[in-house]
Write a protein that holds these residues in place. Sequence first.
Motif, PDB file in Angstrom:
ATOM      1  N   THR A 287       0.827  -1.202   0.000  1.00 50.58           N
ATOM      2  CA  THR A 287       0.000   0.000   0.000  1.00 50.58           C
ATOM      3  C   THR A 287       0.868   1.260   0.000  1.00 50.58           C
ATOM      4  O   THR A 287       0.363   2.356   0.218  1.00 50.58           O
ATOM      5  CB  THR A 287      -0.935   0.019   1.221  1.00 50.58           C
ATOM      6  N   SER A 288       2.160   1.092  -0.257  1.00 51.79           N
ATOM      7  CA  SER A 288       3.070   2.245  -0.198  1.00 51.79           C
ATOM      8  C   SER A 288       2.749   3.281  -1.262  1.00 51.79           C
ATOM      9  O   SER A 288       3.066   4.465  -1.102  1.00 51.79           O
ATOM     10  CB  SER A 288       4.527   1.790  -0.335  1.00 51.79           C
ATOM     11  N   GLY A 289       2.104   2.870  -2.350  1.00 47.11           N
ATOM     12  CA  GLY A 289       1.764   3.816  -3.405  1.00 47.11           C
ATOM     13  C   GLY A 289       0.729   4.841  -3.002  1.00 47.11           C
ATOM     14  O   GLY A 289       0.514   5.826  -3.705  1.00 47.11           O
ATOM     15  N   LEU A 290       0.063   4.633  -1.868  1.00 45.53           N
ATOM     16  CA  LEU A 290      -0.940   5.583  -1.391  1.00 45.53           C
ATOM     17  C   LEU A 290      -0.325   6.794  -0.700  1.00 45.53           C
ATOM     18  O   LEU A 290      -1.049   7.714  -0.312  1.00 45.53           O
ATOM     19  CB  LEU A 290      -1.895   4.884  -0.427  1.00 45.53           C
ATOM     20  N   LEU A 291       0.967   6.807  -0.542  1.00 48.74           N
ATOM     21  CA  LEU A 291       1.630   7.950   0.089  1.00 48.74           C
ATOM     22  C   LEU A 291       1.319   9.231  -0.690  1.00 48.74           C
ATOM     23  O   LEU A 291       1.487   9.288  -1.904  1.00 48.74           O
ATOM     24  CB  LEU A 291       3.147   7.719   0.127  1.00 48.74           C
ATOM     25  N   GLY A 292       0.839  10.237  -0.006  1.00 45.52           N
ATOM     26  CA  GLY A 292       0.477  11.494  -0.653  1.00 45.52           C
ATOM     27  C   GLY A 292      -0.868  11.459  -1.342  1.00 45.52           C
ATOM     28  O   GLY A 292      -1.175  12.323  -2.178  1.00 45.52           O
ATOM     29  N   LYS A 293      -1.714  10.491  -0.967  1.00 42.23           N
ATOM     30  CA  LYS A 293      -3.007  10.314  -1.633  1.00 42.23           C
ATOM     31  C   LYS A 293      -3.858  11.583  -1.595  1.00 42.23           C
ATOM     32  O   LYS A 293      -4.467  11.965  -2.605  1.00 42.23           O
ATOM     33  CB  LYS A 293      -3.769   9.162  -0.969  1.00 42.23           C
ATOM     34  N   GLU A 294      -3.923  12.241  -0.447  1.00 39.78           N
ATOM     35  CA  GLU A 294      -4.800  13.409  -0.307  1.00 39.78           C
ATOM     36  C   GLU A 294      -4.390  14.527  -1.254  1.00 39.78           C
ATOM     37  O   GLU A 294      -5.243  15.182  -1.875  1.00 39.78           O
ATOM     38  CB  GLU A 294      -4.787  13.920   1.140  1.00 39.78           C
ATOM     39  N   GLU A 295      -3.089  14.757  -1.410  1.00 35.36           N
ATOM     40  CA  GLU A 295      -2.614  15.792  -2.329  1.00 35.36           C
ATOM     41  C   GLU A 295      -2.969  15.452  -3.774  1.00 35.36           C
ATOM     42  O   GLU A 295      -3.366  16.313  -4.564  1.00 35.36           O
ATOM     43  CB  GLU A 295      -1.103  15.972  -2.193  1.00 35.36           C
ATOM     44  N   VAL A 296      -2.833  14.173  -4.115  1.00 37.72           N
ATOM     45  CA  VAL A 296      -3.170  13.738  -5.470  1.00 37.72           C
ATOM     46  C   VAL A 296      -4.668  13.908  -5.721  1.00 37.72           C
ATOM     47  O   VAL A 296      -5.082  14.360  -6.802  1.00 37.72           O
ATOM     48  CB  VAL A 296      -2.738  12.273  -5.684  1.00 37.72           C
ATOM     49  N   GLU A 297      -5.493  13.557  -4.751  1.00 35.09           N
ATOM     50  CA  GLU A 297      -6.933  13.723  -4.909  1.00 35.09           C
ATOM     51  C   GLU A 297      -7.293  15.176  -5.182  1.00 35.09           C
ATOM     52  O   GLU A 297      -8.111  15.472  -6.057  1.00 35.09           O
ATOM     53  CB  GLU A 297      -7.654  13.228  -3.651  1.00 35.09           C
ATOM     54  N   ARG A 298      -6.683  16.087  -4.418  1.00 32.86           N
ATOM     55  CA  ARG A 298      -6.987  17.513  -4.611  1.00 32.86           C
ATOM     56  C   ARG A 298      -6.513  17.988  -5.973  1.00 32.86           C
ATOM     57  O   ARG A 298      -7.220  18.739  -6.659  1.00 32.86           O
ATOM     58  CB  ARG A 298      -6.333  18.335  -3.497  1.00 32.86           C
ATOM     59  N   ALA A 299      -5.336  17.549  -6.400  1.00 29.02           N
ATOM     60  CA  ALA A 299      -4.769  18.033  -7.650  1.00 29.02           C
ATOM     61  C   ALA A 299      -5.518  17.496  -8.868  1.00 29.02           C
ATOM     62  O   ALA A 299      -5.715  18.211  -9.860  1.00 29.02           O
ATOM     63  CB  ALA A 299      -3.286  17.648  -7.742  1.00 29.02           C
ATOM     64  N   ALA A 300      -5.942  16.227  -8.799  1.00 28.99           N
ATOM     65  CA  ALA A 300      -6.588  15.603  -9.954  1.00 28.99           C
ATOM     66  C   ALA A 300      -8.101  15.732  -9.930  1.00 28.99           C
ATOM     67  O   ALA A 300      -8.757  15.537 -10.956  1.00 28.99           O
ATOM     68  CB  ALA A 300      -6.197  14.128 -10.026  1.00 28.99           C
ATOM     69  N   GLY A 301      -8.682  15.994  -8.768  1.00 25.04           N
ATOM     70  CA  GLY A 301     -10.117  16.157  -8.663  1.00 25.04           C
ATOM     71  C   GLY A 301     -10.887  14.859  -8.676  1.00 25.04           C
ATOM     72  O   GLY A 301     -12.062  14.833  -9.079  1.00 25.04           O
TER      73      GLY A 301
ATOM     74  N   GLU B 232      -6.626   3.119   6.632  1.00 22.98           N
ATOM     75  CA  GLU B 232      -5.388   3.847   6.358  1.00 22.98           C
ATOM     76  C   GLU B 232      -4.211   3.184   7.060  1.00 22.98           C
ATOM     77  O   GLU B 232      -4.237   2.918   8.258  1.00 22.98           O
ATOM     78  CB  GLU B 232      -5.517   5.303   6.846  1.00 22.98           C
ATOM     79  N   GLY B 233      -3.184   2.873   6.288  1.00 24.99           N
ATOM     80  CA  GLY B 233      -1.962   2.317   6.851  1.00 24.99           C
ATOM     81  C   GLY B 233      -1.980   0.817   7.042  1.00 24.99           C
ATOM     82  O   GLY B 233      -0.960   0.227   7.421  1.00 24.99           O
ATOM     83  N   ASP B 234      -3.119   0.145   6.785  1.00 24.78           N
ATOM     84  CA  ASP B 234      -3.191  -1.300   6.995  1.00 24.78           C
ATOM     85  C   ASP B 234      -2.628  -2.050   5.790  1.00 24.78           C
ATOM     86  O   ASP B 234      -2.600  -1.551   4.664  1.00 24.78           O
ATOM     87  CB  ASP B 234      -4.638  -1.733   7.237  1.00 24.78           C
TER      88      ASP B 234
END
Length: 339
Positions: free
Chosen positions: A55-69, A92-94
Amino acid sequence: MDLRKSGAIAPDRWLACELHTHTLHSDGRHTLYELALGAAAQELDWIALTDHNTTSGLLGKEEVERAAGISILNGLEWTTFYGHMLLLGLREGDYADWRMLGPGDLAQGLHEAKALGALAGLAHPYRVGSPMCTGCYWEYEIADWHKIDFIEVWSGTFPSVRTSNQRAFALWTEVLNRGYRVAATCGRDWHDSASGAAEREPVAVTYIAKENPAKAIAQGAVAVSMGPLLTMRAAGDGSAAGIGEVLTLAGGSRNVEVSVRLDFERRASVWTLPEQTLEIRLVGNAGIIQSVAMPAGSSAAAVLIDASAMTWLRAELHGMLNGCRTMIAFTNAIYFETE
C-alpha cells in the motif's frame, strides 16, 4: 416512460469507478498522480489503488486527490501463487500479509482481510496462470462464498470478448444460482496511463449507486458498462427495489414491472457506439426471461414479468461495439423473496 421524470432512477447518483490499478510501487508504469490525471481524463469519479502486496503507493493520496479532482480508495491486490484477490476499503496504513499462507489457507487470508475492514473479491479468476502470470489463475477452493464480496468478472480492455472473462461471468451466474449474493465488478488492471498506451480498445467501468465504492459493492449497488450506463428497477405488490436490493412479494400475485434505463450522457466523450437497435436481456436464475429491443434514440422501457420462480434478476445490454456484437453493459442483481 421517462424514468428520470418519474424519480424511479436517479442517474446522477451513479459514480464511475476503476477498481483495479497499479503504480510504480508494484508493476505499474506511472505514479499515483499520473494515474489520477489519466482517470480524470476518462471522466472517472473514483479509482482504487491495488498495487501487488503493498500500500506504499498511497503515500500522498490526499494531495493527489486535490490536484486531480478524483477520489482514491485504499486497496491492495493480494497476490499469491494460487490466486489474486482485490482487497478494497483497507483502513489507512493497513496491510494484508500473504507470505505465510499456503494453498489451503484461503479462509485465514479472508479472515485477516475482513479484520482490516476490507472487501475481498476474486481478481481475473480465469486469466492464464504460471509461468506467464504467476498466481493469476484462481486455484483456491472456496469453502464459503459468504466470505467473498465480489468477483471481477470483466478484466482488461474490451473485456466482454475475452474467453477468461466469459468464464468468470459464468462463474458469477452459477454463484447467484446457488443462492449467494455476490457482486460483480470490472477492472481494467490499469498499468500505464502514458499517451497512446490506453483507449486502443473499449474500456469498462464500474458504476456505483453510493458515495463510497466499498459500501456500494458490499450492497451490490453496482452496474458495469463499456458504453451507456444501464440501470434497472423492479416493482410489485406495492414495493420496489433497485440494483442490489431485495423485492419482497406476497404469496399471491407475482407480477413484477421491470424498468430499465440507458443513460447515454455519462462519460459520452470516451466511448462510441454505432447507431443501431440495441437489445436488453433480462436474465435470472431461469435463464433469459425477456428480450427488449431498444431502437436508436430509445433510453427507457418497462416490461411485466412473472417472478413466481425467480430468486434474482439482472439486465444485460447487447449490441455492436468495436466491430462485433457483444455484451456492452450489465447490472448486478435484484433479488426476490416471498413473505
